[in-house]
Design a protein around this motif. Structure first.
Motif, PDB file in Angstrom:
ATOM      1  N   ASP A 105     -11.364   9.043  -5.093  1.00  0.00           N
ATOM      2  CA  ASP A 105     -10.522  10.049  -4.438  1.00  0.00           C
ATOM      3  C   ASP A 105      -9.064   9.892  -4.836  1.00  0.00           C
ATOM      4  OD1 ASP A 105     -12.733  11.109  -3.157  1.00  0.00           O
ATOM      5  OD2 ASP A 105     -12.296  10.173  -1.213  1.00  0.00           O
ATOM      6  N   ARG A 106      -8.620   8.636  -4.964  1.00  0.00           N
ATOM      7  CA  ARG A 106      -7.223   8.390  -5.370  1.00  0.00           C
ATOM      8  C   ARG A 106      -6.987   8.881  -6.795  1.00  0.00           C
ATOM      9  NH1 ARG A 106      -4.301   7.084  -0.745  1.00  0.00           N
ATOM     10  NH2 ARG A 106      -5.643   5.774   0.516  1.00  0.00           N
ATOM     11  N   VAL A 107      -7.959   8.687  -7.665  1.00  0.00           N
ATOM     12  CA  VAL A 107      -7.823   9.198  -9.038  1.00  0.00           C
ATOM     13  C   VAL A 107      -7.647  10.712  -9.000  1.00  0.00           C
ATOM     14  CG1 VAL A 107      -8.993   9.537 -11.254  1.00  0.00           C
ATOM     15  CG2 VAL A 107      -9.065   7.295 -10.144  1.00  0.00           C
ATOM     16  N   ASP A 108      -8.478  11.378  -8.196  1.00  0.00           N
ATOM     17  CA  ASP A 108      -8.365  12.836  -8.073  1.00  0.00           C
ATOM     18  C   ASP A 108      -7.020  13.247  -7.480  1.00  0.00           C
ATOM     19  OD1 ASP A 108     -10.757  13.701  -9.188  1.00  0.00           O
ATOM     20  OD2 ASP A 108     -11.838  13.585  -7.292  1.00  0.00           O
ATOM     21  N   GLU A 109      -6.603  12.542  -6.435  1.00  0.00           N
ATOM     22  CA  GLU A 109      -5.392  12.911  -5.696  1.00  0.00           C
ATOM     23  C   GLU A 109      -4.112  12.545  -6.446  1.00  0.00           C
ATOM     24  OE1 GLU A 109      -3.121  11.489  -1.593  1.00  0.00           O
ATOM     25  OE2 GLU A 109      -5.169  10.849  -1.963  1.00  0.00           O
TER      26      GLU A 109
END
Length: 120
Positions: A105-109
Motif C-alpha cells: 500500500d505504501r508503494v502505491d501511495e
C-alpha cells in the motif's frame, strides 16, 4: 500504481531482534507529566527496524520495484513509513501478511512521490 507483488517468505529469524528494537522504541510518560501530554498507554517511539528486513523484502520484490521506478535507497525511505507495522509483526500483534499489505500500500501511495524526477 497498483503494486501487487508476491508475498516474500516470512523472515522469522528476524522477529526477535526486531521485537527488541520495537520494545525499546516504546515510551510512556509518568503521571507527573500527564498535564503536558496526557499519554496513559505505551506509544510507539521511533522504531528502527533495521536493514535486514528491508533487504529481505527488497530481494523478493526487486524486479517489481525497479519496474515501477524504485531504487534501493528510495525503498529504504519507504519502509520507514511501515516501521510500526513491522514492529507489531515482530511482537505478535500483526501478521506477516499485514506487513506485506502495508508495504505494498505504501508503494502505491508514496511511490509516485518518492520516485519522481525533480531535476530541472
Amino acid at each position: 500504481m497498483n503494486f501487487e507483488p508476491a508475498t516474500p517468505d516470512e523472515p522469522v529469524e528476524l522477529k526477535q531482534t526486531i521485537a527488541e528494537r520495537a520494545t525499546a522504541g516504546e515510551f510512556t510518560l509518568t503521571d507527573e507529566y500527564d498535564w503536558v501530554v496526557p499519554i496513559t498507554e505505551p506509544a510507539p517511539g521511533r522504531i528502527a527496524i533495521g536493514t535486514e528486513i528491508v533487504a529481505h523484502v527488497w530481494r523478493a520484490w526487486e524486479t517489481e520495484l525497479r519496474r515501477v521506478g524504485f531504487t534501493y535507497p528510495e525503498f529504504v525511505t519507504l519502509t520507514t513509513y511501515s516501521a510500526d507495522r513491522v514492529g507489531e509483526w515482530a511482537t505478535g500483534e500483526a501478521s506477516w501478511d499485514a506487513v506485506v499489505a502495508d508495504l505494498a500500500d505504501r508503494v502505491d501511495e508514496l511511490g509516485p512521490t518518492l520516485v519522481a524526477d525533480l531535476s530541472p
